[in-house]
Enzyme design. Structure first.
Site, PDB file in Angstrom:
ATOM      1  N   LYS A  29       0.833  -1.211   0.000  1.00 31.77           N
ATOM      2  CA  LYS A  29       0.000   0.000   0.000  1.00 31.77           C
ATOM      3  C   LYS A  29       0.873   1.270   0.000  1.00 31.77           C
ATOM      4  CE  LYS A  29      -2.335  -1.116   3.774  1.00 31.77           C
ATOM      5  NZ  LYS A  29      -1.709  -2.414   4.159  1.00 31.77           N
ATOM      6  N   ARG A  64      11.405  -2.111  11.377  1.00 30.07           N
ATOM      7  CA  ARG A  64      10.361  -1.706  12.323  1.00 30.07           C
ATOM      8  C   ARG A  64      10.135  -2.825  13.322  1.00 30.07           C
ATOM      9  NH1 ARG A  64       5.495   0.240   8.478  1.00 30.07           N
ATOM     10  NH2 ARG A  64       4.390  -1.081   9.945  1.00 30.07           N
TER      11      ARG A  64
HETATM   12  P1  AMP Z   1       0.745   0.242   9.180  1.00 27.09           P
HETATM   13  O1  AMP Z   1       1.913   1.126   8.949  1.00 27.09           O
HETATM   14  O2  AMP Z   1      -0.476   0.642   8.379  1.00 27.09           O
HETATM   15  O3  AMP Z   1       1.079  -1.219   9.022  1.00 27.09           O
HETATM   16  O4  AMP Z   1       0.292   0.445  10.709  1.00 27.09           O
HETATM   17  C1  AMP Z   1       1.177   0.148  11.752  1.00 27.09           C
HETATM   18  C2  AMP Z   1       0.416   0.000  13.043  1.00 27.09           C
HETATM   19  O5  AMP Z   1      -0.250   1.236  13.354  1.00 27.09           O
HETATM   20  C3  AMP Z   1      -0.688  -1.029  13.041  1.00 27.09           C
HETATM   21  O6  AMP Z   1      -0.210  -2.351  13.269  1.00 27.09           O
HETATM   22  C4  AMP Z   1      -1.562  -0.527  14.191  1.00 27.09           C
HETATM   23  O7  AMP Z   1      -0.976  -0.793  15.441  1.00 27.09           O
HETATM   24  C5  AMP Z   1      -1.497   0.987  13.972  1.00 27.09           C
HETATM   25  N1  AMP Z   1      -2.566   1.453  13.072  1.00 27.09           N
HETATM   26  C6  AMP Z   1      -2.441   1.968  11.811  1.00 27.09           C
HETATM   27  N2  AMP Z   1      -3.628   2.295  11.294  1.00 27.09           N
HETATM   28  C7  AMP Z   1      -4.556   1.965  12.239  1.00 27.09           C
HETATM   29  C8  AMP Z   1      -5.971   2.036  12.299  1.00 27.09           C
HETATM   30  N3  AMP Z   1      -6.710   2.480  11.260  1.00 27.09           N
HETATM   31  N4  AMP Z   1      -6.580   1.614  13.444  1.00 27.09           N
HETATM   32  C9  AMP Z   1      -5.882   1.158  14.494  1.00 27.09           C
HETATM   33  N5  AMP Z   1      -4.548   1.035  14.491  1.00 27.09           N
HETATM   34  C10 AMP Z   1      -3.875   1.430  13.385  1.00 27.09           C
END
Ligand code: AMP
Length: 215
Positions: free
Chosen positions: A14, A161
């Protein structure tokens, strides 16, 4: 403003697609993961510590915290497209987004789903390296930086990360399957879902997504 949601498991690309779309279209990329990482940086208060710990484990941060960040972006966006990456992540968030947009008579124009098999996701996530300074993404095998361990864009040292470490990757995929994957039928039911094959050349995938958004 047209609201586009990009859906897909962690590691489906994404962020990689979004970085390319920003160069092709008048589009604001809103990654809730990036916003939360920035908000939790330094983790110098109990609230920030709690967010950082939730993210490290791959669990979802509270709907209220994330909803507030998204509303700020919706109200300040002046670009033609707003691309939501990482939001919504469950049906409660999808319903919240729908209600917020309905206040202005708007709705999600397209939900693009990057479809990637699980074995590919695991390979991508475990080899992913990220720039802690500018957020650029790399991979130890498939998207190497010019100098090993150094960000091409800003020269900072790349990191893995904490949530890309194996135990946390497994949990994130589980959370995705349980909470986020049901959104595919949510958006299919609203007639806005576009499925795109997320395996292959990143530029070609981004072009397919751009075409779907503009159709
Ligand atoms: P990502 O970079 O999108 O993989 O997000 C990393 C982390 O941020 C996720 O594993 C969640 O802990 C948190 N996070 C991101 N977007 C959301 C969301 N819409 N709702 C809740 N937690 C989120």
């Amino acid at each position: 403003m047209k609201i586009v949601v990009i859906l897909g498991a962690p590691g489906s690309g994404k962020g990689t697609v979004a970085a390319r779309l920003v160069k092709k279209l008048p589009l604001r990329h809103v990654s809730t993961g990036d916003l939360l990482r920035a908000a939790a940086k330094n983790a110098d208060t109990p609230a920030k510590k709690a967010v950082a710990e939730t993210m490290r484990k791959g669990e979802l941060v509270s709907d209220e915290i994330v909803g507030k960040l998204v509303v700020e972006q919706l109200s300040s966006c002046t670009e033609e497209y707003l691309l939501l990456d990482g939001y919504p992540r469950n049906e409660k968030q999808a319903a919240f987004l729908e209600a917020e947009l309905a206040k202005d008579g708007a709705k999600v124009a397209k939900a693009v789903w990057l479809d990637v098999p699980e074995d590919v996701l695991i390979g991508r996530l475990s080899g992913r390296r990220t720039c802690p300074k500018c957020g650029a993404g790399f991979h130890v095998e498939t998207m190497k930086p010019k100098v090993e361990g150094v960000c091409d864009a800003c020269g900072a040292a790349l990191v893995q990360r904490p949530d890309d470490q194996p135990a946390n990757v497994a949990n994130r995929l589980k959370v995705y399957a349980a909470q986020t994957a049901p959104l595919l039928s949510w958006y299919e039911g609203r007639g806005v879902l576009e499925k795109i094959n997320g395996v292959g050349d990143a530029d070609a995938i981004a072009s397919a997504v751009a075409a779907a958004i503009q159709a």
